[in-house]
Scaffold this motif. Structure first.
Motif, mmCIF file in Angstrom:
data_model
loop_
_atom_site.group_PDB
_atom_site.id
_atom_site.type_symbol
_atom_site.label_atom_id
_atom_site.label_comp_id
_atom_site.label_asym_id
_atom_site.label_seq_id
_atom_site.Cartn_x
_atom_site.Cartn_y
_atom_site.Cartn_z
ATOM 1 N N MET A 46 2.169 -10.466 -22.776
ATOM 2 C CA MET A 46 3.352 -9.629 -22.962
ATOM 3 C C MET A 46 3.707 -9.278 -24.401
ATOM 4 O O MET A 46 4.621 -8.494 -24.625
ATOM 5 C CB MET A 46 4.563 -10.324 -22.318
ATOM 6 N N HIS A 47 3.009 -9.829 -25.390
ATOM 7 C CA HIS A 47 3.454 -9.602 -26.768
ATOM 8 C C HIS A 47 3.397 -8.127 -27.164
ATOM 9 O O HIS A 47 4.289 -7.624 -27.851
ATOM 10 C CB HIS A 47 2.666 -10.473 -27.757
ATOM 11 N N THR A 48 2.388 -7.417 -26.720
ATOM 12 C CA THR A 48 2.267 -6.007 -27.085
ATOM 13 C C THR A 48 3.365 -5.178 -26.443
ATOM 14 O O THR A 48 3.947 -4.296 -27.090
ATOM 15 C CB THR A 48 0.883 -5.465 -26.664
ATOM 16 N N ILE A 49 3.647 -5.461 -25.183
ATOM 17 C CA ILE A 49 4.710 -4.722 -24.484
ATOM 18 C C ILE A 49 6.042 -4.930 -25.182
ATOM 19 O O ILE A 49 6.792 -3.972 -25.418
ATOM 20 C CB ILE A 49 4.794 -5.183 -23.015
ATOM 21 N N MET A 50 6.336 -6.174 -25.531
ATOM 22 C CA MET A 50 7.618 -6.490 -26.183
ATOM 23 C C MET A 50 7.692 -5.850 -27.575
ATOM 24 O O MET A 50 8.707 -5.248 -27.927
ATOM 25 C CB MET A 50 7.787 -8.005 -26.310
ATOM 26 N N ALA A 81 5.975 -3.276 -28.830
ATOM 27 C CA ALA A 81 5.977 -1.810 -28.769
ATOM 28 C C ALA A 81 7.345 -1.288 -28.341
ATOM 29 O O ALA A 81 7.841 -0.283 -28.881
ATOM 30 C CB ALA A 81 4.906 -1.321 -27.809
ATOM 31 N N THR A 82 7.975 -1.972 -27.397
ATOM 32 C CA THR A 82 9.314 -1.574 -26.959
ATOM 33 C C THR A 82 10.310 -1.704 -28.100
ATOM 34 O O THR A 82 11.121 -0.794 -28.338
ATOM 35 C CB THR A 82 9.760 -2.434 -25.756
ATOM 36 N N SER A 84 7.826 -10.768 -30.321
ATOM 37 C CA SER A 84 6.471 -10.980 -29.798
ATOM 38 C C SER A 84 6.270 -12.389 -29.270
ATOM 39 O O SER A 84 5.453 -12.609 -28.368
ATOM 40 C CB SER A 84 5.430 -10.697 -30.877
#
Length: 149
Positions: free
Chosen positions: A84-88, A90-91, A115
């Motif tokens: 989930m680090h990229t999703i968090m 990027a958001t 992240s």
């Protein structure tokens, strides 16, 4: 995986970890100042950074130290952080740019916090609900459901 396959002994190599970390920082600054185009040089920099971090972490993971306790806590959430680090991040970056926050320091600091913190919080919530936990650890949920009671 290579460390395990080749049985590499990492303990006692703290000085090498610090030295390679220092080399990484110096070469990174040099690459930034000289506008080095991403390629083989930056890939090698990444390998040096990974090597340094692995050596430093391997020498400081005793649970008696604060660092060891933090690493023990983070190790529990390795998979959620990875997923989930990229999703968090990027958001967060999208939100910061929408509200016209363009300061690089703010982006980096808040990005690092979200992240790690975001996935840990999400995983903590997901662990409390079986159907949500399935998205992180499907084998664990399926295995617990397949037992005959």
């Amino acid at each position: 995986m290579s460390i395990c396959v080749f049985n590499v002994q990492l303990h006692g190599k703290k000085k090498l970890g610090v030295l390679s970390g220092l080399i990484f920082v110096i070469l990174s600054i040099l690459a930034y100042v000289k506008y080095v185009v991403p390629g083989a040089f930056t890939f090698i920099l990444g390998l040096i950074a990974c090597f340094s971090v692995i050596l430093l972490v391997a020498n400081n993971t005793e649970n008696s130290t604060i660092f060891g306790k933090v690493m023990g806590f983070l190790s529990k959430y390795t998979m959620p952080i990875f997923l989930m680090h990229t999703i968090m991040a990027a958001t967060l970056r999208t939100i910061l740019l929408r509200i016209d926050v363009t300061n690089g320091i703010v982006h980096i600091v808040l990005g690092l916090i979200i992240s790690f913190g975001g996935p840990i919080l999400a995983a903590y919530i997901m662990e409390r609900t079986t159907w949500l936990e399935f998205f992180l650890y499907p084998n664990k949920v399926l295995h617990s459901r397949s037992r005959i009671k």
